[in-house]
Enzyme design. Structure first.
Site, PDB file in Angstrom:
ATOM      1  N   ASP A   1     -33.671  45.026 -69.380  1.00  0.00           N
ATOM      2  CA  ASP A   1     -34.744  45.910 -68.945  1.00  0.00           C
ATOM      3  C   ASP A   1     -34.394  47.323 -69.425  1.00  0.00           C
ATOM      4  O   ASP A   1     -33.295  47.567 -69.941  1.00  0.00           O
ATOM      5  CB  ASP A   1     -34.943  45.826 -67.423  1.00  0.00           C
ATOM      6  CG  ASP A   1     -36.359  46.277 -67.034  1.00  0.00           C
ATOM      7  OD1 ASP A   1     -37.040  46.919 -67.857  1.00  0.00           O
ATOM      8  OD2 ASP A   1     -36.786  45.999 -65.903  1.00  0.00           O
TER       9      ASP A   1
HETATM   10  C1  BGC Z   1     -39.821  47.678 -66.303  1.00  0.00           C
HETATM   11  C2  BGC Z   1     -40.159  46.456 -67.110  1.00  0.00           C
HETATM   12  C3  BGC Z   1     -40.900  46.842 -68.356  1.00  0.00           C
HETATM   13  C4  BGC Z   1     -40.069  47.840 -69.124  1.00  0.00           C
HETATM   14  C5  BGC Z   1     -40.698  48.258 -70.435  1.00  0.00           C
HETATM   15  C6  BGC Z   1     -39.196  48.782 -67.120  1.00  0.00           C
HETATM   16  O1  BGC Z   1     -39.117  49.957 -66.401  1.00  0.00           O
HETATM   17  O2  BGC Z   1     -38.947  47.321 -65.250  1.00  0.00           O
HETATM   18  O3  BGC Z   1     -40.905  45.568 -66.345  1.00  0.00           O
HETATM   19  O4  BGC Z   1     -41.187  45.711 -69.112  1.00  0.00           O
HETATM   20  O5  BGC Z   1     -39.902  48.990 -68.319  1.00  0.00           O
HETATM   21  O6  BGC Z   1     -41.823  49.009 -70.253  1.00  0.00           O
END
Ligand code: BGC
Length: 779
Positions: free
Chosen positions: A294
């Protein structure tokens, strides 16, 4: 292998000249390359990569929002040209992605980029937020919604979505409850698989399908206190019975990508959990897809306190099996010396690179790196009329009728004056909801717009803002009361604006925010018929007014067609059929709250003090999981089982007659729950094990049957094996998790009391050490 030879030749050519050469080659030349065996192709490429190029493939660069839309950050273009980037997150547009891809094709090995984005509930045509789609209990419609999202997103050059989010959420304080399918692992698994099928289609290399990502692996929704990113302290059996199943379902449906979650479990942040990633996901489940971190998840191993510096953080994540480093750039910047000194194994680097290249291959990017970036298709596809029509249909199905006293709904279209009150009724951004990708507020139909479009010319629609969800300002109350007094009926739109839900938007109080509860009281005092339309990303606690307003629709955030869909339901052009995929609590103090809880040794009993309950609120939800009314009524009769006993290996058929006893056609979601009465471990009071959505004309009946097999009765035992244990089971069938008919059967085994192991967990990864018992207590 002549094709491989050709590939080698292409890849040996270097620099800008090669880029031009590649661009000049026709589709037929690339098509030949596609027929090379993927493993050989990928391995031959890896054999020619420098360590820097390898880490480049593992690096994901974020885009940023500029005046002309999303673009790569400064210096990004150069990094791409040098082969230091494998994928880009958050940029889209056919023309722009084509330009970026051209840069990648100037790198030494000309490996194409993958463009990723959070395409969660639509791309340009915005569908209902995921929790709302789950409320439809209609996997075909949900699959179709994901299919359309992929069709639009790929036309804008995207290959990879960070969806579906399949996290089970039992705590409505957690903002991200909006992004998943709710609290139940069975419904969650069905929705997870439907979305994966929708995004990925049957052929990942088709230009209108994209890589799906099951996220966030795992137990992210179990964040303590409902605080995003917090510790998840879940037991191993709960992990396996509740939090892992939707991931397993997504993987079984073919999900080629999984994202690690920010949380730790039992002291190990998931980004460093070899046991969960390489162990459960890869070794136990046999999954060979791409694991992405993530956002800065690798870097966060430092504040978690398991890595002293970023190099160690990178080494831990890579060893655990995290392939792509989103945003941190630690693999690229820090791991080279560790590989050289032998502290990071080249074999781990190669395994990660292999998985990246493998999905690029599967996407068909080595055949035609530009196949997704098609400006003509982009123009034709985005916001196509049929996409809007599907979004409207999905939105209608997602609306849950919570209450309808005195048949307040549907409203007559021939009312003289309708008052629409509430700031959310005109809030187009909230109409789309959070994570709205390329959705545009100006293209969304708000609730006020929808009502105005639906009523005949003779009907007056008056609007007052009343209050908003972010401030305590009550200055609009007087105007709201004035328009309510003028009206024959009031539609009061209250809830949360979209920034009060989704990532990091956790709330300690889950009632109506701002001055809205006061607004409800003020408008209710006019004595006019009121329909409350809730717009929210979480199940709100509405007990302060739920019993004193006659009708309540839970409308979530429904996307581009929200206003039209809400109007369809308000005026009876659509009959509501949504069912809650989450329990609606009376107060946040009940969290976590979920229907499939355990009995405890002292189940709650009213008037018995020393039982498991509160002294100030009931222990029950305000509206249970599975609840949702219709403008018609359904009767359940004659619940029957094909046999009073079931043998392991048999199928037991559960049947019930469902009749539409009202005066209009409607859809009903018939729900089947089971309870294992006695187990070697305690079992939930109820577990959803089947549902069927049926449509019945007025007066029509239908027999609905469910087939129960061993896997429907299974759970993880103390040894973490998936087992079925003989004994008595109850079966419940009904219109919600509370309103059910009941029957009972016995599961018998030839040896009467032997458990059956359906699946063993892989011994090397079980924790704690297995406590195997020679025999199971005979029940
Ligand atoms: C989130 C994810 C997301 C990623 C990219 C993160 O802050 O937890 O769910 O896919 O950002 O945008």
């Amino acid at each position: 292998m002549p094709n491989v030879g050709r590939l080698r030749w292409l890849h040996r050519t270097t620099g800008a000249a090669a880029g031009l050469l590649l661009a000049a080659l026709g589709t037929s030349a690339f098509a030949q390359r596609a027929s090379a065996r993927p493993d050989r192709f990928v391995d031959s490429l890896i054999a020619r990569m420098t360590l820097e190029e390898k880490f480049g493939q593992l690096t994901q660069l974020p885009g940023q929002w500029g005046d002309t839309g999303p673009s790569v950050s400064e210096g990004g273009a150069d990094e791409i040209r040098r082969g230091h980037v494998g994928s880009i997150l958050g940029v889209h547009g056919a023309a722009y992605t084509r330009r970026m891809q051209d840069l990648a094709l100037q790198s030494r090995l000309r490996i194409p980029l993958v463009f990723a984005h959070d395409v969660i509930h639509g791309f340009r045509t915005i569908f209902p937020v995921s929790i709302a789609e789950a409320a439809s209990w209609d996997p075909e419609a949900v699959e179709q919604a994901a299919r359309i999202a992929a069709t639009e997103a790929t036309a804008a050059g995207l290959h990879w979505t960070f969806a579906p989010m399949v996290d089970i959420a039992r705590d409505a304080r957690w903002g991200r409850i909006v992004e998943g399918a709710g609290e139940d692992p069975y419904l969650g698994s069905i929705m997870a698989a439907a979305r994966v099928r929708g995004f990925q289609g049957t052929d990942l290399s088709a230009p209108n399908t994209m890589l799906a990502t099951a996220k966030h692996f795992v137990a992210y929704g179990a964040a303590e206190g409902g605080r995003d990113y917090n510790v998840a302290d879940v037991s191993e059996v709960t992990l396996r019975d509740i939090y892992l199943p939707p991931f397993h379902a997504a993987v079984d449906a073919g999900a080629r990508s999984v994202m690690a979650s920010f949380n730790e479990i039992a002291g190990v942040p998931v980004h460093a959990s070899e046991r969960l990633i390489d162990g459960v996901l890869r070794a136990e489940w046999g999954w060979n897809g791409l694991l992405v971190s993530d956002w800065t998840g690798v870097l966060e191993l430092i504040p978690h306190g398991v890595a002293a510096d970023s190099a160690v953080a990178g080494a831990l994540a890579l060893r655990a099996g995290v392939d792509v480093d989103m945003v941190s750039r630690i693999y690229f910047n820090k791991l080279t010396p560790l590989v050289r000194s032998g502290r990071v194994a080249m074999r781990d680097v190669d395994a990660a690179v292999r998985r990246v290249l493998r999905v690029k291959y599967e996407l068909g990017l080595f055949v035609d790196p530009h196949r997704y970036s098609d400006t003509a298709r982009e123009r034709r596809t985005l916001l196509a009329a049929e996409h809007r029509a599907a979004a409207r249909d999905m939105a209608r199905k997602a609306i849950v009728l919570l209450r309808n006293e005195g048949r307040t709904l549907p409203l007559s279209k021939s009312l003289g004056t309708i008052a629409v009150i509430g700031s959310l009724a005109t809030d187009a951004r909230s109409t789309n909801g959070n994570w709205a990708a390329a959705g545009r507020p100006e293209e969304a139909v708000t609730v006020l717009d929808g009502i105005r479009r639906a009523v005949p010319a003779g009907t007056r629609v008056v609007y007052a803002r009343g209050a908003d969800s972010a401030t305590a300002d009550t200055s609009g109350f007087a105007e709201a009361v004035r328009v309510a007094r003028e009206a024959d009926a009031v539609v009061l739109v209250v809830g949360e604006h979209q920034e009060q839900s989704a990532e990091a938007n956790n709330r300690a109080f889950i009632g109506l925010p701002g001055a809205q509860e006061g607004l409800v009281r003020a408008v209710r005092a006019t004595g006019k018929p009121i329909v409350v339309v809730l717009m929210a990303g979480r199940p709100l606690a509405i007990s302060s007014f739920a019993d004193s307003v006659p009708a309540i629709l839970n409308a979530w955030y429904l996307g581009t067609e929200m206003g039209n869909a809400v109007a369809d339901v308000l005026f009876g052009d659509a009959n509501p059929s949504g069912k809650l995929p989450v329990s609606m609590a009376r107060t946040a103090g009940q969290m976590p709250l979920y229907y499939n809880h355990k009995h405890t040794g002292r189940p709650p009993v009213a008037n018995q003090k020393y039982t498991s309950k509160y002294i100030d609120v009931p222990w029950t939800p305000l509206y249970p999981f599975g609840h949702g009314l219709s403008y018609t009524t359904f009767a359940y009769r004659n619940l029957r089982l094909s046999a009073p006993t079931m043998r392991l290996g048999d199928t037991l058929v559960v049947s019930v007659d469902v009749a539409n006893t009202g005066d209009r056609a409607g859809a009903e979601v018939v729900q089947l729950y089971i309870r294992d009465e006695v187990g070697s471990l305690t079992r939930p009071v109820k577990e959803l094990r089947g549902f069927r959505r049926i449509t019945l004309r007025a007066g029509e009946s239908q027999t609905v049957s469910f087939a129960l097999g061993a896997k429907d009765l299974a759970f993880h035992d103390a040894a973490l094996d998936l087992v079925v244990e003989p004994g008595f089971f109850r079966v419940f069938v009904g219109t919600s998790s509370e309103q059910v008919e009941e029957a009972r059967f016995e599961l018998v085994d030839a040896r009467r009391c032997a458990k059956r192991v359906l699946r063993r967990s892989a011994p090397r990864f079980t924790w704690p050490a297995k406590a195997r018992t020679a025999a199971v207590t005979c029940r």
